[in-house]
Design a protein around this motif. Structure first.
Motif, short mmCIF file in Angstrom:
data_model
loop_
_atom_site.label_atom_id
_atom_site.label_comp_id
_atom_site.label_asym_id
_atom_site.label_seq_id
_atom_site.Cartn_x
_atom_site.Cartn_y
_atom_site.Cartn_z
N UNK A 90 -4.11 -8.22 -1.03
CA UNK A 90 -5.36 -7.67 -1.54
C UNK A 90 -5.11 -7.34 -3.00
N UNK A 91 -6.17 -7.16 -3.74
CA UNK A 91 -5.93 -6.84 -5.14
C UNK A 91 -6.66 -5.57 -5.52
N UNK A 92 -5.98 -4.75 -6.28
CA UNK A 92 -6.63 -3.56 -6.81
C UNK A 92 -6.32 -3.48 -8.31
N UNK A 93 -6.98 -2.56 -8.96
CA UNK A 93 -6.81 -2.41 -10.40
C UNK A 93 -5.74 -1.38 -10.66
N UNK A 94 -4.76 -1.75 -11.49
CA UNK A 94 -3.73 -0.78 -11.84
C UNK A 94 -3.65 -0.67 -13.35
N UNK B 21 -3.97 12.54 -1.87
CA UNK B 21 -4.79 13.20 -0.88
C UNK B 21 -6.16 12.56 -0.82
N UNK B 22 -6.68 12.25 -2.02
CA UNK B 22 -7.97 11.59 -2.11
C UNK B 22 -7.85 10.23 -1.45
N UNK B 23 -6.72 9.62 -1.62
CA UNK B 23 -6.41 8.44 -0.82
C UNK B 23 -7.22 7.22 -1.13
N UNK B 24 -7.95 7.23 -2.23
CA UNK B 24 -8.77 6.07 -2.51
C UNK B 24 -7.96 4.95 -3.14
N UNK B 25 -8.29 3.76 -2.81
CA UNK B 25 -7.67 2.61 -3.45
C UNK B 25 -8.66 1.46 -3.36
N UNK B 26 -9.33 1.21 -4.46
CA UNK B 26 -10.40 0.22 -4.43
C UNK B 26 -9.82 -1.18 -4.39
N UNK B 27 -10.32 -1.95 -3.45
CA UNK B 27 -9.90 -3.35 -3.45
C UNK B 27 -11.14 -4.23 -3.56
N UNK B 28 -12.17 -3.70 -4.15
CA UNK B 28 -13.48 -4.35 -4.28
C UNK B 28 -13.92 -5.05 -2.99
#
Ligand SMILES: Nc1ncnc2c1ncn2[C@@H]1O[C@H](COP(=O)(O)OP(=O)(O)O)[C@@H](O)[C@H]1O
Lengths: 493, 442
Positions: A90-94, B21-28
């Motif tokens: 998967x890809x995310x923005x870093x 804690x917020x745990x967000x990780x956008x993967x669109x």
């Protein structure tokens, strides 16, 4: 606006064309002289034109905000999740670190595990081998397949029994949650026991083994009660709330009672005030307490300072007399404070007698404040030999002459002296004075008696003398005299 | 759903969550919430769906045209325009997809046309009702991987999403939607099958009841689209003449009904009201007791210009949600249970130990729950039913959150770092086939 103006012109009869529209006044041109180089603005303002320095406003848009440093670049990056069994990318923005080369990044990416992978937590569910199953786990009701299925579900739903019971479907069998739990715990216990006999278990294992004990009947019963509790009628709920309120009230007043009692004991027994009052809650405890106080008083008496009894009366008096109504409380407080004082006194004495044998005791001694006489008077302290337990009137304890004659005659004398018979303010000092007075009255009575006797005798002697001279003539008068004098004490009687 | 991330700790809104804690990780990822009334779609991590497309579609039956025996009309503009011979249909029944070809088109329309995104580039999260049968779930999986060619995909129960959207890991979710009302207990993010219930009492039911009620009154149900000019009148016995638009053909009945639904929907929004007390609504509205405390009238103007004041009768249809026996239109089959009864049934079916917890965490969502005083009534019903335990209803105050709760929860899940291990990848699908859904997403 212009409409309004033309209306006014119409009203006034002025021809519109007659008046030229007023030119807007020309804007004053402000000429800014160029300031010669090398002169500061402030200095220049003092010279020359004397025009105030004017900020030049340029008509243009605001500057772009200046950020510190360069803006970090963000890059869409592919990542692998170690918690997954496949290699889905998967890809995310870093955020990119500026000045980091592509190889370094690659390296970092390799090293860094996916940060959320650590949330992938699995519980440890006991596993059993075929041999173990055959040895101890056989059950008429549960087949091997069903047991396996149950353990799979347990693993899958992390021991969430409600969910396990919800999802359990095995060959149409109707299993309640209690059935499932009972089976699971019995399997666990059996396997544990087989692997390590109970006697050989470590404490942790034993604790776990004991915790695995499951009482199905009790659990079913508990659930039934919980169910009943959910469906109480409004009346029942109201009744229950009423009961709870009542209970709370009782509890509150009970604790208040305990508090008050504790406070009382604190006052009564100074040295033990930090201890628990539990021992004194019964009548027996109270008796022991009284006995203790009495004993300590007796001890004190044995070693008593000679001055103590005499002082007491004086010292208490120095306090200005309180209003009559308050006097009982005052005296009671005094008497309550006294044992405490007695204790303190006793302690000082004992330390004094031991006279510095141990430094600790010395220290104790210095801790106790020695009051001067004036201070004792100020604080209304008094010393007593012995205190009778219980509440009493001070007047009852007065040391008055007991003779009948005194009791009979004293009221008359008191009336004669203009002293009221009942003490309106029986403080210890007035009581002491009263005692003194009573003694003096008794003495007065004695003296009067003696006087009368003597007078009587002298009269008799005088009469005898006169009789010798003028026996016949005066005898009647003497007799009448004698009868008169003898009449007086009779009247007094 | 075996290892749904644990979200049991809810942060107070005033504290800022720590990074992890917020745990967000956008993967669109894309989130798709197909409802009976509308299909919601948008990007994960946002708080409202980007697009909301009617699930109703128009079709011009034409055996010649190969595609599903007709020409499809999808989207708001298409279905509300008047086209000769166009029928309006719905691909869903009872919250479950019946017509896959059309549904695929609608989903594609949402993603490719409305979002201008390429399906094959984004992981896709789809919601489903809890009673979705295995066959349908496999079919969804198949379409998503075969037709859309998504890189990763997951199916979540909408009740779970709704409880997450209200920041509750455990809740009794009451979804009062268009085609049905469902009650689902959710425990730690896992829905309980045995305690879930549903009835057809929803927005569609209300529409039918109101349509019946209006027809009984003798109101002309001409929708806005058919009115050329209107003149107002208040006397039904002496109506103003009806001047309709002439399209040169007669629109299909189903199209007319859809158009009627539009003003009925407006009526539901502004006029309808739930009678706030249980059991006290008068049985016969023509014969209300003397001392009965009624309601102030509200006036409504129908598209043809008829103006009418509605009093107690505006409570009639909503009352039938709680007490179906008063429904103006008689039930054809068995009379269903009221919503409160259904909640009681659900509570009875779950374990005794979690009942109190469920009752104090009731989450009410769905468009029809926006009916005025709906929650007040539900609360009264439930407190009367359970006088002992604490009954507490949580319902988002914002209209958008109430309508799009399921989508919002999906958006939260799909943007959550710990969730990314759950996605079903194309690789897994290729290895195992459509049945993977049964193994991975229970
Ligand atoms: N404010 C409102 N008052 C009454 N009903 C409403 C309101 N808003 C929406 N609805 C109704 O809610 C239903 C749509 O609810 P929704 O939860 O979106 O259903 P679904 O998820 O099945 O598509 C429609 O019948 C609509 O008429």
């Amino acid at each position: 606006m212009s409409g309004a103006v033309s209306d006014v012109r119409d009203v006034l009869g002025i021809d519109a064309t007659a008046i030229e529209p007023r030119q807007p006044p020309l804007k004053k041109q402000r000429t800014v002289e160029k300031r010669p180089d090398g002169i500061t603005r402030e200095l220049y303002a003092l010279l020359g034109e004397n025009a105030p320095p004017v900020a030049v406003v340029e008509h243009r848009f605001k500057d772009k905000p200046k950020f510190l440093g360069t803006v970090a670049a963000w890059k869409e990056q592919k990542f692998n999740n170690p918690a997954r069994k496949d290699d889905l990318e998967l890809s995310h923005w870093v955020r990119q670190n500026p000045g980091q080369s592509a190889e370094e990044e690659e390296e970092e990416k390799q090293q860094m595990d996916y940060q959320f992978a650590r949330f992938n937590i699995k519980i440890n569910v006991l596993e059993y081998s075929d041999a173990e199953y055959d040895a101890v786990l056989k059950d008429d009701d549960w087949s091997r397949q069903e047991t396996d299925y149950l353990f799979r579900l347990i693993q899958e739903y992390d021991l969430r029994w409600v969910v396990i019971a919800d999802r359990f479907e095995f060959e149409g069998k109707d299993r309640t949650m209690e059935d499932l739990k009972a089976r699971y715990y019995s399997v666990c216990r059996n396997v544990m026991e087989m692997r390590t006999p109970v006697s050989m278990m470590s404490t942790e294992e034993a604790a776990l083994y004991n915790a695995m004990h499951y009482n199905k009947e009790q659990e079913v019963e508990r659930k039934r009660i919980v169910h009943m509790q959910l469906y109480r009628t409004p009346a029942e709920v109201e009744h229950e709330q009423h009961l709870i309120a009542e209970l709370r009230r009782i509890h509150d007043s009970h604790s208040q009672l305990l508090e008050e009692r504790e406070e009382l004991f604190n006052r009564l027994d100074y040295p033990q005030s930090t201890g628990s009052i539990a021992a004194y809650q019964g009548s027996q405890g109270l008796a022991t307490l009284a006995q203790n106080i009495l004993n300590s008083d007796r001890n004190k008496k044995r070693k008593s300072v000679a001055a103590a009894p005499g002082q007491a009366a004086e010292k208490e008096e120095s306090k200005p007399a309180a209003p009559t109504a308050a006097s009982p409380t005052v005296s009671r407080q005094g008497s309550i404070a006294e044992p405490a004082r007695a204790h303190a006194h006793q302690r000082t004495e004992s330390t004094a007698s031991a006279s510095g044998t141990t430094p600790l005791k010395d220290k104790n001694k210095s801790n106790i404040k020695q009051l001067s006489k004036a201070e004792e008077a100020q604080y209304n302290l008094s010393h007593h030999d012995k205190l009778q337990p219980g509440v009493f009137f001070r007047t009852m304890k007065m040391n008055l002459p007991k003779a009948n004659s005194f009791l009979n005659k004293s009221p008359a004398i008191m009336a004669e002296l203009n002293i009221p018979q009942i003490l309106s303010m029986p403080t210890s000092r007035t009581c002491a004075k009263y005692e003194l007075l009573a003694k003096e009255i008794a003495a007065l009575m004695d003296i009067r008696k003696q006087l009368e006797k003597v007078e009587q005798e002298t009269k008799i002697f005088k009469a005898q003398e006169a009789m010798g001279e003028n026996r016949t003539k005066r005898s009647a008068s003497v007799l009448s005299d004698a009868s008169r004098s003898s009449k007086r004490p009779k009247k007094e009687k | 759903m075996a290892s749904t991330p644990q979200m049991s700790q809810v942060l107070p809104s005033t504290t800022k969550p720590a990074e992890l804690e917020y745990g967000g990780d956008e993967i669109s990822a894309l989130v798709l919430d197909p409802g009976t009334n509308t299909t919601r779609c948008g990007f994960a991590g946002e708080d409202t769906p980007k697009t909301c497309v009617p699930t109703y579609y128009g079709i011009i039956p034409d055996p010649e045209e190969q595609k599903f025996l007709g020409k499809l009309k999808i989207g708001e503009n298409a279905i509300h325009s008047v086209v000769d011979g166009m029928e309006i249909r719905n691909p869903m029944h009872d919250g479950i997809v019946e017509n896959w070809e059309v549904t695929t088109e609608i989903w594609r329309h949402c993603i490719e046309y409305r979002l201008s995104s390429r399906v094959e580039e984004h992981p896709l999260l789809v919601t489903e009702p809890i009673w979705n049968p295995l066959k349908k779930r496999e079919k969804t999986t198949e379409i998503v991987f075969e037709d859309f060619n998504v890189p990763a995909y997951f199916l979540v129960k909408s009740a779970v999403c709704e409880s997450f959207a209200n920041s509750k890991p455990s809740a009794l979710v009451v979804d009062v939607g268009h085609a049905y009302t469902s009650v689902t207990p959710v425990l730690d993010g896992i829905p309980l099958k045995k305690g879930s219930e549903r009835t057809p009492l929803g927005g569609q039911h209300l529409n039918n009841q109101l349509r019946h009620q209006f027809t009984e009154l003798g109101i002309r149900m001409a929708p806005w689209l058919m009115i050329k000019t209107k003149s107002t009148y208040t006397d039904l016995t002496n109506p103003a003449p009806l001047r309709t638009r002439d399209y040169g053909f007669e629109p299909h009945q189903s199209h007319l009904e859809l158009q009627q639904d539009r003003f009925i929907h407006e009526y539901k929004e502004c006029i309808s009201e739930t009678w706030p007390e249980p059991k006290s609504f008068p049985a016969d509205l023509n014969n209300v007791p003397e001392n009965f405390r009624g309601l102030p009238d509200k006036a409504y103007e129908f598209p043809d210009g008829y103006q009418r004041r509605f009093g107690l009768d505006r409570c009639l249809a909503p009352e039938s949600l709680f007490n179906p026996s008063v429904a103006p239109k008689p039930w054809t089959g068995e009379t269903p249970k009221g919503i409160a009864e259904m909640i009681k049934d659900s509570i009875d079916h779950i374990d005794a130990d979690i009942r109190a917890n469920m009752l104090s965490n009731i989450v009410v969502v769905g468009g029809t729950s926006l009916l005025y005083r709906f929650n007040e009534r539900l609360n009264q019903e439930l407190t009367a039913m359970f006088p002992g335990p604490r009954v507490k209803i949580y319902s988002p105050g914002q209209i958008a959150e109430r309508k799009y709760s399921a989508w919002l929860g999906g958006s939260i899940l799909a943007s959550c770092g710990a969730f990314h291990q759950l996605w079903i990848s194309k690789q897994e699908y290729d290895e195992i086939g459509a049945n993977i859904i049964e193994r991975r997403a229970k």
